[in-house]
Design an enzyme around this catalytic site. Structure first.
Site, short mmCIF file in Angstrom:
data_model
loop_
_atom_site.label_atom_id
_atom_site.label_comp_id
_atom_site.label_asym_id
_atom_site.label_seq_id
_atom_site.Cartn_x
_atom_site.Cartn_y
_atom_site.Cartn_z
N LYS A 240 37.44 40.71 35.70
CA LYS A 240 38.70 41.08 35.04
C LYS A 240 38.91 40.33 33.73
O LYS A 240 38.27 39.31 33.46
CB LYS A 240 39.87 40.87 36.00
CG LYS A 240 39.93 42.00 37.05
CD LYS A 240 41.15 41.93 37.94
CE LYS A 240 41.11 43.11 38.93
NZ LYS A 240 42.17 43.04 39.94
N ARG A 274 37.53 40.24 46.77
CA ARG A 274 37.01 41.55 46.37
C ARG A 274 36.23 41.40 45.06
O ARG A 274 36.82 41.03 44.05
CB ARG A 274 38.19 42.50 46.20
CG ARG A 274 37.85 43.92 45.77
CD ARG A 274 39.14 44.70 45.55
NE ARG A 274 38.89 46.06 45.12
CZ ARG A 274 38.64 46.41 43.87
NH1 ARG A 274 38.60 45.50 42.92
NH2 ARG A 274 38.43 47.67 43.56
#
Ligand code: 7PM
Length: 295
Positions: A240, A274
């Protein structure tokens, strides 16, 4: 700001949890591998696709590799939640996701998580053998909570401020962890009223979903405060922009930064991480777990 961080040593009180037909021990760290089946997914460049149509074989190659590398979960998503992404039709989402769930269930020993906000997809995925409903909208769409309750599966409620189209335009909080804690108090109450008992709920602060870089960093630093609510915490920071911004790295060079934040989240009590890079994350967390369990 002065903050005290509590590192969380897992205790046996943190019970096992049933995901479909599989029990997992949440005193140990678990890795969830991301299997995107969206053509515009930012981190695989659409490589799982041939001319917009699902390539099941490619998804299965990736899925098999992730299980071999130690994934406990595979997260299957057919709707891109990328900031500014277009929405897909229900049929399109079903066509992308259900065949992959069925194929994984037929050949791999892993819990299938379905990354969806759509009631019809929740219902169909459960029928196809999914063991976890992962919803970035925390079952907020009309009919989603009822559909999830009917499956009797665990659900992961993720926090997002705003919606994917606009969430990154100047997100504001009084206190990032405080606000998110209050949000979960409300969602958990709504779930209980709607037939999803608290022992079937996981929470996820939603890194990158309506948060500035500073929000994301503070949220990770103070993640133990969310963990202390007593619900299992899942986190997703893999590749991210919070990593990209700090390191000034493109999306395919964020692995080492991702490993650092995965270990930090685990130390603070997160139990499911995750990620796109399963093998390196499994090793990092196994090492961290050995240290945390030493006496
Ligand atoms: C484009 C941008 C594609 C962002 C995909 C993403 C999470 C999630 C996603 C998370 C949970 C990604 C995101 N992120 N579910 N789904 N937690 N529970 O980076 O952080 O994979 S989609």
């Amino acid at each position: 700001m002065l903050t005290t961080v509590t590192y969380r040593v897992p205790t046996k009180r943190e019970a096992k949890m049933l995901f479909g037909d599989k029990w997992l021990d949440l005193t140990e760290p678990h890795v969830m591998g991301v299997v995107n089946v969206t053509p515009d997914s930012f981190s695989d460049g659409g490589s799982l696709f041939a001319s917009q149509s699902l390539c099941l074989d490619a998804a299965m190659v990736r899925a098999r590799a992730m299980v071999a590398e130690g994934a406990s979960f595979l997260d299957i998503g057919g709707e891109s939640t990328r900031p500014g992404a277009d929405s897909v039709s229900v049929q399109q989402e079903l066509d992308r996701v259900i065949p992959v769930i069925e194929a994984i269930r037929a050949s791999l020993d892993v819990v299938v998580s379905v990354d969806t906000s759509t009631p019809q997809v929740i219902t169909a995925a459960a029928k196809a053998g999914a063991g976890l409903i992962n919803d970035v909208r925390a079952l907020g769409r009309s009919g989603a909570l009822q559909a999830a309750a009917d499956t009797q599966l665990p659900v992961c409620l993720m926090h997002m401020q705003g919606d994917p189209k606009t969430m990154q335009d100047n997100p504001i909080y009084d206190s990032i962890v405080g606000d998110i804690g209050l949000y979960f108090d409300d969602r958990v109450k709504q779930c209980s009223l709607g037939g999803i008992p608290v022992d079937r709920i996981l929470i996820d602060p939603g890194f990158g979903f309506g948060k500035t870089l500073d929000h994301n960093l503070q949220l990770l630093k103070q993640l133990d405060q969310l963990v202390s609510k007593g619900l299992p915490v899942l986190v997703g920071m893999s590749r991210k922009s919070m990593i990209g911004s700090v390191l000034d790295r493109p999306v395919d060079e964020r692995l080492y930064g991702g490993l650092a934040v995965s270990v930090m989240a685990y130390e603070r009590g997160a139990r499911i991480v995750r990620v796109h890079d399963v093998g390196p994350t499994v090793d990092s967390l196994r090492m961290a777990h050995a240290v945390m369990m030493s006496v």
